[in-house]
Design a protein around this motif. Structure first.
Motif, short mmCIF file in Angstrom:
data_model
loop_
_atom_site.label_atom_id
_atom_site.label_comp_id
_atom_site.label_asym_id
_atom_site.label_seq_id
_atom_site.Cartn_x
_atom_site.Cartn_y
_atom_site.Cartn_z
N LYS A 59 48.95 -29.24 24.67
CA LYS A 59 48.80 -30.22 23.59
C LYS A 59 47.97 -31.42 24.00
O LYS A 59 48.09 -32.50 23.41
N VAL A 80 46.42 -39.95 20.36
CA VAL A 80 47.61 -39.30 19.81
C VAL A 80 47.39 -38.91 18.35
O VAL A 80 46.62 -39.52 17.62
N ASP A 131 52.45 -35.76 17.33
CA ASP A 131 53.00 -36.05 18.66
C ASP A 131 54.29 -36.87 18.59
O ASP A 131 54.95 -37.07 19.62
#
Lengths: 114, 113
Positions: B61, B81, B85
């Motif tokens: 990720k 981000v 997240d």
């Protein structure tokens, strides 16, 4: 996703009642673990198993017992539930022993003891 | 005894901003270090793991973490981000063959749109 099923997903019970939570895996992993998760405490290990009929205590084992009669099933029993055992319980599995091993987690059981 | 400290209980960042989550550990030898992520209503999922070698570890990720022995730290970072997240992040430490993994108390990440 690892094949781990926890049942039930949610349970409400009364103080003094026995409760059993089940963890079932389809991965044939040797090691299985029970954790509890509480706000401000993170995850704490209750009991773990390193094979059929082989279990050991974790850091918060008082009031809990476990059994593993088959590779795929690991049961956690609260003999007489107390309100302090209200928590989210997670089962985890790993292929081998050792702190370097990756843990696979189930989706958790929310237990409320009234 | 081994231990893990995550100093921040909550962190809020804007979407697209960079992220750093702090983790400090205590262990007598070279530890195994982990970061796990927990989405709401789910179990934990491993993001990355470190034991030896390159001190900058890449995970899933888009996350990375850097091991700094001198500071006993293993901070998690992400350059940008995404709203997805938003979750709780756990740092964990483990040692030798018979040691168990010890988890920190977690940092909950909130993302502002």
């Amino acid at each position: 996703d690892a094949g781990i099923t926890q049942s039930p997903r949610h349970k409400v019970t009364e103080t003094g009642t026995p409760v059993t939570l089940r963890c079932h895996q389809t991965e044939n992993h040797r090691y299985m673990y029970w954790y509890r998760q509480d706000p401000g405490h993170g995850l704490r290990l209750i009991h773990y198993s390193y094979g059929v009929k082989d279990t050991d205590k974790g850091e918060v084992s008082d009031g809990y017992s476990v059994s593993r009669s088959k590779t795929e099933d690991f049961l956690l029993t609260l003999e007489s539930a107390t309100s302090s055992q209200t928590s989210v319980y997670f089962c985890a599995i790993s292929e081998a022993q050792g702190a370097g091993e990756k843990l696979f987690f189930g989706s958790g059981t929310q237990l409320s003891v009234l | 005894a081994q231990s893990v400290t995550q100093p921040d209980i909550h962190i809020t960042v804007s979407e697209g901003a960079s992220l750093e989550l702090r983790c400090n550990y205590s262990y007598g030898a070279t530890p195994y270090l982990f970061w796990y992520v927990q989405s709401p209503g789910q179990g934990l999922q491993l993001l990355l793991k470190y034991f030896s070698g390159d001190t900058l570890v890449q995970g899933i990720k888009g996350f990375e973490a850097e091991f700094k022995r001198s500071q006993s730290s293993f901070n998690l970072r992400k350059p940008s981000v995404h709203w997805s997240d938003a979750a709780e992040y756990f740092c964990a430490v483990g040692g030798g063959r018979d040691d168990k993994i010890i988890f920190g108390k977690g940092t909950r990440l909130h993302i502002l749109p």
